[in-house]
Design an enzyme around this catalytic site. Sequence first.
Site, short mmCIF file in Angstrom:
data_model
loop_
_atom_site.label_atom_id
_atom_site.label_comp_id
_atom_site.label_asym_id
_atom_site.label_seq_id
_atom_site.Cartn_x
_atom_site.Cartn_y
_atom_site.Cartn_z
N ARG A 1 71.79 14.49 -50.38
CA ARG A 1 71.48 16.13 -50.28
C ARG A 1 71.81 16.59 -51.76
O ARG A 1 72.84 16.48 -52.49
CB ARG A 1 72.33 16.79 -49.33
CG ARG A 1 71.51 17.76 -48.52
CD ARG A 1 72.53 18.43 -47.54
NE ARG A 1 72.93 17.41 -46.60
CZ ARG A 1 74.16 17.32 -46.48
NH1 ARG A 1 75.02 17.75 -47.08
NH2 ARG A 1 74.42 16.42 -45.59
N LYS B 1 77.93 -3.65 -46.23
CA LYS B 1 78.47 -5.00 -45.34
C LYS B 1 77.62 -5.12 -44.26
O LYS B 1 77.40 -6.39 -43.64
CB LYS B 1 79.93 -4.78 -45.25
CG LYS B 1 80.52 -5.04 -46.79
CD LYS B 1 81.83 -4.54 -46.51
CE LYS B 1 81.92 -2.90 -46.57
NZ LYS B 1 83.07 -2.38 -46.46
N GLU C 1 77.69 -9.41 -54.31
CA GLU C 1 79.18 -9.75 -54.45
C GLU C 1 80.13 -8.64 -53.90
O GLU C 1 81.52 -9.22 -53.45
CB GLU C 1 79.39 -10.12 -55.95
CG GLU C 1 80.55 -10.73 -56.13
CD GLU C 1 81.15 -11.98 -55.81
OE1 GLU C 1 80.18 -12.85 -55.96
OE2 GLU C 1 81.77 -12.11 -54.95
N VAL D 1 82.10 -8.28 -50.25
CA VAL D 1 83.21 -9.55 -49.60
C VAL D 1 84.16 -9.39 -50.88
O VAL D 1 84.17 -9.77 -51.87
CB VAL D 1 82.76 -10.81 -49.32
CG1 VAL D 1 83.94 -11.56 -48.67
CG2 VAL D 1 81.67 -10.90 -48.07
N ILE E 1 86.93 -9.27 -55.89
CA ILE E 1 87.03 -10.82 -56.19
C ILE E 1 85.80 -11.63 -56.28
O ILE E 1 84.89 -11.28 -55.25
CB ILE E 1 87.80 -11.41 -54.97
CG1 ILE E 1 89.50 -10.61 -54.80
CG2 ILE E 1 88.20 -12.96 -54.95
CD1 ILE E 1 89.87 -10.91 -53.38
N ASP F 1 84.86 -4.73 -39.86
CA ASP F 1 84.55 -4.82 -41.02
C ASP F 1 84.86 -6.29 -41.62
O ASP F 1 84.03 -7.03 -42.34
CB ASP F 1 85.21 -3.76 -42.15
CG ASP F 1 84.98 -4.06 -43.54
OD1 ASP F 1 84.01 -3.65 -43.94
OD2 ASP F 1 85.81 -4.37 -44.25
N LYS G 1 82.14 -9.40 -43.08
CA LYS G 1 82.45 -9.98 -44.26
C LYS G 1 82.55 -11.62 -44.05
O LYS G 1 82.22 -12.48 -44.74
CB LYS G 1 83.79 -9.53 -44.90
CG LYS G 1 83.66 -8.17 -45.51
CD LYS G 1 85.11 -7.33 -45.86
CE LYS G 1 84.67 -6.29 -46.61
NZ LYS G 1 86.10 -5.33 -46.66
N1 HSE Z 1 86.72 -0.52 -46.03
C1 HSE Z 1 86.41 -1.47 -46.76
C2 HSE Z 1 87.98 -2.27 -46.87
C3 HSE Z 1 86.13 -1.51 -48.24
O1 HSE Z 1 89.04 -1.45 -46.76
O2 HSE Z 1 88.22 -3.33 -47.07
C4 HSE Z 1 85.83 -2.48 -49.08
O3 HSE Z 1 84.90 -3.43 -48.46
#
Ligand code: HSE
Length: 320
Positions: free
Chosen positions: A36, A93, A117, A120, A124, A189, A193
Amino acid sequence: MKANVGIIGLGTVGSALLKQVEALPGYTVKTLAVRRKTKQTALFSYPVTDNAFELIEDPEIDIIFEAINNSEDALAYAKRALTLGKTFISASKAMLANELADLHRIEQECGGTLLYEAAVGGAIPVLRTIREHLGGEDIFKVRGIVNGSCNYILTSMLNEDLSFDEALQNAQILGYAESDPSSDVDGVDSYYKALILAHTINKSAPSLSRIKVEGIRNLESHELKKAYREGQKVKLIAEIEKNGEQYKVDVRPRLIDQTDGLYYVDGVNNAIEIDTAHAGRLILQGQGAGGHPTASAMIGDLVNAQTKREQRIRELLLQI
Ligand code: HSE
């Protein structure tokens, strides 16, 4: 000649990206796309659109950063950019974990480049390490702490005597957590990954033999302290193990002791152990979440893509 860049999303990661691209010689921010337009976005010294497709379709923009929280939109943008043969750099992700196979197919058919990259391990460089530096290796297991928010929460509950809710709130304030933090604390999450890692190890969509996902929501600080007094820490650990042609994916809180390298990985840090047939074990460690560390990995993708692009142009010119 400077390369033109477009940035979709100006949240924690997008804002950090903008600052880092501005400081990078050889690149110009051409357009920003936001959900927005506001009084604040009107103050930017760049064109701002609330239609990301405009940015993607712009023939003067070849490289697109996507840093938004909506997987459905991120997928539509990725597909369009890759179909147009552009470079698309993403940190989404959930979208990547579910759609990598299809996106790689579009990439191959249309000549675009998909880079992720930052998806994950934050800063790193784990995916490029697996893909390029360990490209010929037999990787049979990857294990690590891949969620910065959870590691930060567990560390704060133990060291600062915070409750789970207080520690989570801090992780949100610091820009570590997802917009829906249940994805972090329920292990989802980390699971995404792990899927991206499995895809990278396998060089294509992996076949999964078993999946287990459990988060840290129900842990209490007295349990963490009791474990610590007994020489152990609780860490949310993601494990991807090759089992013949299949992969087992396991995400859950585990009790680990001081003989385990992951014991010493605290706060927002992530660490990933890669077990290989010939090189033995590699361990990569660094900041796993936050605007600038995540943006740094995306900038690494940008420079890498541009170097390869310039090399291709030189090769084509030599053929003329
Ligand atoms: N929410 C994710 C974490 C962010 O805390 O690892 C990075 O991918």
